[in-house]
Design a protein around this motif. Structure first.
Motif, PDB file in Angstrom:
ATOM      1  N   GLN A  65       2.931  -3.708 -10.742  1.00 37.18           N
ATOM      2  CA  GLN A  65       1.874  -4.699 -10.960  1.00 37.18           C
ATOM      3  C   GLN A  65       1.831  -5.692  -9.806  1.00 37.18           C
ATOM      4  OE1 GLN A  65       3.185  -6.058 -14.798  1.00 37.18           O
ATOM      5  NE2 GLN A  65       1.520  -4.985 -15.856  1.00 37.18           N
ATOM      6  N   LEU A  66       3.003  -6.107  -9.333  1.00 36.83           N
ATOM      7  CA  LEU A  66       3.038  -7.035  -8.204  1.00 36.83           C
ATOM      8  C   LEU A  66       2.448  -6.407  -6.960  1.00 36.83           C
ATOM      9  CD1 LEU A  66       6.577  -8.680  -8.607  1.00 36.83           C
ATOM     10  CD2 LEU A  66       4.349  -9.703  -9.109  1.00 36.83           C
ATOM     11  N   ALA A  67       2.799  -5.154  -6.692  1.00 36.41           N
ATOM     12  CA  ALA A  67       2.268  -4.471  -5.517  1.00 36.41           C
ATOM     13  C   ALA A  67       0.750  -4.331  -5.595  1.00 36.41           C
ATOM     14  CB  ALA A  67       2.925  -3.101  -5.358  1.00 36.41           C
ATOM     15  N   GLN A  68       0.240  -3.992  -6.768  1.00 34.71           N
ATOM     16  CA  GLN A  68      -1.209  -3.878  -6.933  1.00 34.71           C
ATOM     17  C   GLN A  68      -1.890  -5.229  -6.762  1.00 34.71           C
ATOM     18  OE1 GLN A  68      -1.555  -2.005 -10.753  1.00 34.71           O
ATOM     19  NE2 GLN A  68      -1.098   0.030  -9.951  1.00 34.71           N
ATOM     20  N   ALA A  69      -1.249  -6.283  -7.237  1.00 29.71           N
ATOM     21  CA  ALA A  69      -1.822  -7.615  -7.074  1.00 29.71           C
ATOM     22  C   ALA A  69      -1.840  -8.028  -5.612  1.00 29.71           C
ATOM     23  CB  ALA A  69      -1.022  -8.625  -7.896  1.00 29.71           C
ATOM     24  N   GLU A 106       8.197   4.988  -4.503  1.00 27.89           N
ATOM     25  CA  GLU A 106       9.272   5.606  -3.718  1.00 27.89           C
ATOM     26  C   GLU A 106       9.546   4.848  -2.422  1.00 27.89           C
ATOM     27  OE1 GLU A 106      11.218   8.315  -4.535  1.00 27.89           O
ATOM     28  OE2 GLU A 106      10.315   8.114  -6.507  1.00 27.89           O
ATOM     29  N   ILE A 107       8.510   4.339  -1.781  1.00 29.87           N
ATOM     30  CA  ILE A 107       8.660   3.631  -0.502  1.00 29.87           C
ATOM     31  C   ILE A 107       8.660   2.135  -0.775  1.00 29.87           C
ATOM     32  CG2 ILE A 107       7.643   3.195   1.757  1.00 29.87           C
ATOM     33  CD1 ILE A 107       6.383   5.998   1.580  1.00 29.87           C
ATOM     34  N   ARG A 108       9.762   1.473  -0.411  1.00 30.23           N
ATOM     35  CA  ARG A 108       9.921   0.034  -0.649  1.00 30.23           C
ATOM     36  C   ARG A 108      10.277  -0.615   0.686  1.00 30.23           C
ATOM     37  NH1 ARG A 108      10.760  -0.696  -6.350  1.00 30.23           N
ATOM     38  NH2 ARG A 108      11.533  -2.783  -5.960  1.00 30.23           N
ATOM     39  N   ALA A 132       0.836  -1.205   0.000  1.00 28.64           N
ATOM     40  CA  ALA A 132       0.000   0.000   0.000  1.00 28.64           C
ATOM     41  C   ALA A 132       0.871   1.256   0.000  1.00 28.64           C
ATOM     42  CB  ALA A 132      -0.931  -0.003   1.207  1.00 28.64           C
ATOM     43  N   SER A 133       1.932   1.241   0.791  1.00 29.13           N
ATOM     44  CA  SER A 133       2.851   2.387   0.814  1.00 29.13           C
ATOM     45  C   SER A 133       3.552   2.549  -0.527  1.00 29.13           C
ATOM     46  CB  SER A 133       3.899   2.199   1.916  1.00 29.13           C
ATOM     47  OG  SER A 133       3.298   2.170   3.171  1.00 29.13           O
ATOM     48  N   PHE A 134       3.938   1.432  -1.128  1.00 28.61           N
ATOM     49  CA  PHE A 134       4.618   1.447  -2.427  1.00 28.61           C
ATOM     50  C   PHE A 134       3.712   2.069  -3.489  1.00 28.61           C
ATOM     51  CE2 PHE A 134       5.657  -0.490  -6.511  1.00 28.61           C
ATOM     52  CZ  PHE A 134       7.035  -0.331  -6.577  1.00 28.61           C
ATOM     53  N   ALA A 146      10.713  -3.714   3.592  1.00 33.50           N
ATOM     54  CA  ALA A 146      11.411  -5.001   3.599  1.00 33.50           C
ATOM     55  C   ALA A 146      10.464  -6.168   3.302  1.00 33.50           C
ATOM     56  CB  ALA A 146      12.084  -5.214   4.949  1.00 33.50           C
ATOM     57  N   HIS A 147       9.252  -6.115   3.840  1.00 35.77           N
ATOM     58  CA  HIS A 147       8.286  -7.186   3.570  1.00 35.77           C
ATOM     59  C   HIS A 147       7.936  -7.241   2.084  1.00 35.77           C
ATOM     60  CE1 HIS A 147       7.515  -8.410   7.688  1.00 35.77           C
ATOM     61  NE2 HIS A 147       7.427  -7.125   8.029  1.00 35.77           N
ATOM     62  N   LEU A 148       7.791  -6.079   1.486  1.00 33.42           N
ATOM     63  CA  LEU A 148       7.447  -6.023   0.061  1.00 33.42           C
ATOM     64  C   LEU A 148       8.588  -6.558  -0.793  1.00 33.42           C
ATOM     65  CD1 LEU A 148       5.348  -5.200  -2.044  1.00 33.42           C
ATOM     66  CD2 LEU A 148       6.434  -2.951  -2.113  1.00 33.42           C
ATOM     67  N   GLU A 149       9.803  -6.172  -0.481  1.00 37.52           N
ATOM     68  CA  GLU A 149      10.956  -6.682  -1.236  1.00 37.52           C
ATOM     69  C   GLU A 149      11.040  -8.207  -1.119  1.00 37.52           C
ATOM     70  OE1 GLU A 149      12.909  -5.150  -3.348  1.00 37.52           O
ATOM     71  OE2 GLU A 149      12.042  -3.190  -2.960  1.00 37.52           O
ATOM     72  N   GLY A 150      10.783  -8.725   0.090  1.00 39.85           N
ATOM     73  CA  GLY A 150      10.776 -10.182   0.273  1.00 39.85           C
ATOM     74  C   GLY A 150       9.677 -10.854  -0.527  1.00 39.85           C
ATOM     75  N   ALA A 151       8.518 -10.212  -0.586  1.00 44.21           N
ATOM     76  CA  ALA A 151       7.402 -10.769  -1.354  1.00 44.21           C
ATOM     77  C   ALA A 151       7.711 -10.750  -2.847  1.00 44.21           C
ATOM     78  CB  ALA A 151       6.123  -9.982  -1.066  1.00 44.21           C
ATOM     79  N   PHE A 152       8.310  -9.654  -3.335  1.00 43.24           N
ATOM     80  CA  PHE A 152       8.704  -9.600  -4.752  1.00 43.24           C
ATOM     81  C   PHE A 152       9.647 -10.750  -5.086  1.00 43.24           C
ATOM     82  CE2 PHE A 152       8.265  -4.673  -5.177  1.00 43.24           C
ATOM     83  CZ  PHE A 152       6.892  -4.800  -5.284  1.00 43.24           C
ATOM     84  N   GLN A 153      10.649 -10.943  -4.245  1.00 42.39           N
ATOM     85  CA  GLN A 153      11.630 -12.006  -4.482  1.00 42.39           C
ATOM     86  C   GLN A 153      10.950 -13.370  -4.440  1.00 42.39           C
ATOM     87  OE1 GLN A 153      14.883 -12.011  -1.721  1.00 42.39           O
ATOM     88  NE2 GLN A 153      15.908 -13.712  -2.720  1.00 42.39           N
TER      89      GLN A 153
END
Length: 105
Positions: A97-101, A71-73, A63-65, A75-82
């Protein structure tokens, strides 16, 4: 001579109108295809990871991303992307697209 100029101007006007119409159609088709591809990627991601703990933990970061336009990334989001990219290597989705999903889950 003036009749020739009048006919030439009419032909040019008709040709220009046709070019603009075909340009509009091409642009519209391109936008629709891009939106469709984005929608398909989002639905594939959200349906595949709806009960994944790593992905669910990244919802606040996602949501922040999205709100900060990348601009805001967190740690949980980076882990989820990976994690998503490791589990589904054939999935060609951008970070946005990943963040929106993730938010759609």
């Amino acid at each position: 001579m003036s009749r020739f100029r009048l006919m030439s101007a009419a032909v040019l006007l008709i040709a220009a109108t046709g070019a603009q119409a075909s340009s509009f159609v091409v642009t519209t088709d391109t936008i629709v295809r891009a939106l469709d591809a984005s929608s398909n990627a989002t639905s594939k991601i959200s349906s595949s990871f709806h009960d994944d703990k790593i992905v669910l933990a990244a919802r606040d970061d996602a949501a922040s991303f999205v709100a900060s336009k990348g601009e805001i990334r967190g740690a949980h989001l980076e882990g989820a992307f990976q994690h998503i990219r490791e589990v589904s290597p054939s999935l060609n989705a951008s970070d946005a697209q990943l963040a929106q999903a993730i938010l759609a889950i």
